[in-house]
Write a protein that holds these residues in place. Sequence first.
Motif, PDB file in Angstrom:
ATOM      1  N   ARG A 119       0.823  -1.209   0.000  1.00 31.24           N
ATOM      2  CA  ARG A 119       0.000   0.000   0.000  1.00 31.24           C
ATOM      3  C   ARG A 119       0.859   1.260   0.000  1.00 31.24           C
ATOM      4  O   ARG A 119       0.474   2.278  -0.582  1.00 31.24           O
ATOM      5  CB  ARG A 119      -0.923   0.000   1.226  1.00 31.24           C
ATOM      6  CG  ARG A 119      -1.981   1.090   1.187  1.00 31.24           C
ATOM      7  CD  ARG A 119      -2.868   1.067   2.415  1.00 31.24           C
ATOM      8  NE  ARG A 119      -3.612  -0.180   2.575  1.00 31.24           N
ATOM      9  CZ  ARG A 119      -4.533  -0.369   3.526  1.00 31.24           C
ATOM     10  NH1 ARG A 119      -4.802   0.613   4.384  1.00 31.24           N
ATOM     11  NH2 ARG A 119      -5.153  -1.525   3.618  1.00 31.24           N
ATOM     12  N   ASP A 293      -3.306   5.031  10.802  1.00 27.78           N
ATOM     13  CA  ASP A 293      -4.582   4.713  10.157  1.00 27.78           C
ATOM     14  C   ASP A 293      -4.655   3.235   9.773  1.00 27.78           C
ATOM     15  O   ASP A 293      -5.719   2.609   9.866  1.00 27.78           O
ATOM     16  CB  ASP A 293      -4.761   5.579   8.910  1.00 27.78           C
ATOM     17  CG  ASP A 293      -5.041   7.046   9.246  1.00 27.78           C
ATOM     18  OD1 ASP A 293      -5.370   7.320  10.410  1.00 27.78           O
ATOM     19  OD2 ASP A 293      -4.926   7.893   8.346  1.00 27.78           O
ATOM     20  N   PHE A 294      -3.525   2.671   9.345  1.00 25.42           N
ATOM     21  CA  PHE A 294      -3.489   1.262   8.971  1.00 25.42           C
ATOM     22  C   PHE A 294      -3.777   0.376  10.189  1.00 25.42           C
ATOM     23  O   PHE A 294      -4.575  -0.569  10.115  1.00 25.42           O
ATOM     24  CB  PHE A 294      -2.123   0.924   8.374  1.00 25.42           C
ATOM     25  CG  PHE A 294      -1.980  -0.492   7.897  1.00 25.42           C
ATOM     26  CD1 PHE A 294      -2.425  -0.858   6.634  1.00 25.42           C
ATOM     27  CD2 PHE A 294      -1.391  -1.459   8.701  1.00 25.42           C
ATOM     28  CE1 PHE A 294      -2.297  -2.167   6.186  1.00 25.42           C
ATOM     29  CE2 PHE A 294      -1.256  -2.761   8.267  1.00 25.42           C
ATOM     30  CZ  PHE A 294      -1.712  -3.119   7.002  1.00 25.42           C
ATOM     31  N   GLU A 297      -7.372   0.623  11.204  1.00 26.85           N
ATOM     32  CA  GLU A 297      -8.187  -0.183  10.290  1.00 26.85           C
ATOM     33  C   GLU A 297      -8.195  -1.646  10.725  1.00 26.85           C
ATOM     34  O   GLU A 297      -9.254  -2.294  10.743  1.00 26.85           O
ATOM     35  CB  GLU A 297      -7.622  -0.049   8.879  1.00 26.85           C
ATOM     36  CG  GLU A 297      -8.280  -0.917   7.831  1.00 26.85           C
ATOM     37  CD  GLU A 297      -7.552  -0.843   6.498  1.00 26.85           C
ATOM     38  OE1 GLU A 297      -7.375  -1.906   5.861  1.00 26.85           O
ATOM     39  OE2 GLU A 297      -7.154   0.263   6.085  1.00 26.85           O
ATOM     40  N   LYS A 298      -7.032  -2.175  11.087  1.00 24.94           N
ATOM     41  CA  LYS A 298      -6.948  -3.566  11.538  1.00 24.94           C
ATOM     42  C   LYS A 298      -7.614  -3.733  12.907  1.00 24.94           C
ATOM     43  O   LYS A 298      -8.239  -4.760  13.187  1.00 24.94           O
ATOM     44  CB  LYS A 298      -5.490  -4.012  11.595  1.00 24.94           C
ATOM     45  CG  LYS A 298      -4.773  -3.953  10.250  1.00 24.94           C
ATOM     46  CD  LYS A 298      -5.535  -4.707   9.186  1.00 24.94           C
ATOM     47  CE  LYS A 298      -4.908  -4.531   7.820  1.00 24.94           C
ATOM     48  NZ  LYS A 298      -5.745  -5.149   6.746  1.00 24.94           N
ATOM     49  N   ASN A 300     -10.210  -2.089  14.034  1.00 23.63           N
ATOM     50  CA  ASN A 300     -11.674  -2.064  13.897  1.00 23.63           C
ATOM     51  C   ASN A 300     -12.240  -3.405  13.451  1.00 23.63           C
ATOM     52  O   ASN A 300     -13.436  -3.651  13.617  1.00 23.63           O
ATOM     53  CB  ASN A 300     -12.081  -0.969  12.925  1.00 23.63           C
ATOM     54  CG  ASN A 300     -11.826   0.419  13.474  1.00 23.63           C
ATOM     55  OD1 ASN A 300     -11.667   0.593  14.681  1.00 23.63           O
ATOM     56  ND2 ASN A 300     -11.768   1.412  12.605  1.00 23.63           N
ATOM     57  N   ALA A 301     -11.393  -4.248  12.874  1.00 24.89           N
ATOM     58  CA  ALA A 301     -11.843  -5.568  12.431  1.00 24.89           C
ATOM     59  C   ALA A 301     -11.658  -6.641  13.502  1.00 24.89           C
ATOM     60  O   ALA A 301     -12.062  -7.791  13.301  1.00 24.89           O
ATOM     61  CB  ALA A 301     -11.096  -5.972  11.160  1.00 24.89           C
TER      62      ALA A 301
END
Length: 314
Positions: A119, A293-294, A297-298, A300-301
Amino acid sequence: MDPSLLPSLAWFAHVAHHRSFTKAAAEMGVSRANLSQNVKALERRLNVKLLYRTTRDMSLTEEGRRLYEAWYPALIALGRAVDDIHRAPHEPEGLLRVNTSRAAGKLLIEPHFDEFCSRYPKLNLELVMDDGLANIIADGCDAGIRVGESLAEHMVAVPITPAMEMAVVATPAYLERFGEPATPADLAGHNCLRYRLATGAVFRWEFTSPAPDNHAFTVEPRGSLTTNDDAGMIRAALQGVGLMQHFDIVVQRHIASGALVRVLRPWARPFPGFYIYAPERAQMPAKLRAFIDFLVEKRNAMPGWNDGFNRNAV
């Protein structure tokens, strides 16, 4: 070199480049008289003549030419560096150094190496594995990852896991052979795998008595194996060597598969999970913003994040 000379040197370089006070003054947005006085002051400080001036013409002295040829390329390079810095907030690139505990690095970052690097191809990630309480500023790191309870108050911190518990686990075969402890006091009759901290001390297992007492205390584990590698400790537990205490999210997959069984759960209390922290939020580099942010993101999952415990605005 005296740093106070830098503004005058920059003004001189523009004059020498244009061979004109008028053109240099217009480019720099100052008056011709102000520019002329500044260059004269530089000559006095250096005690050398840099320019020959007449009412119509201007030329460099030998000393002025040498100074211009050495200084003007450096001024251009400095300008390009400043431009690069101005562009930096818009694109994640460069070296990002992150100080993290080994458990957090293996759990939260290593599984996503390929995705993160794909990314952000212009970003170079360096992980500094350190189980101690690191000073990220003194160590030249951009950020650190630690359990929330151990963070300094002045740091800006963002949670990247749900709340955690200290889980005591063992294999079904071990528990069948030696029995399941009912209270932490029963650990005296078990082989406990010991983890040596970066300080040299052996980690004391942490417990909280069930409600309504809710008394926090520690127990010094005793057993036949001591290691400073948590991955090795997990492997030993999976082989049935003994009981082990670790973060619940680290051993969750082994519990889910049935390879390990959790015991003494009523004696565990939730505490803040892992956080990524940095000195300040203002003017945060794009590379660090992208990494945070990465991880968010992980996060939140992850199972258990949406229970609302200790959720902070990012």
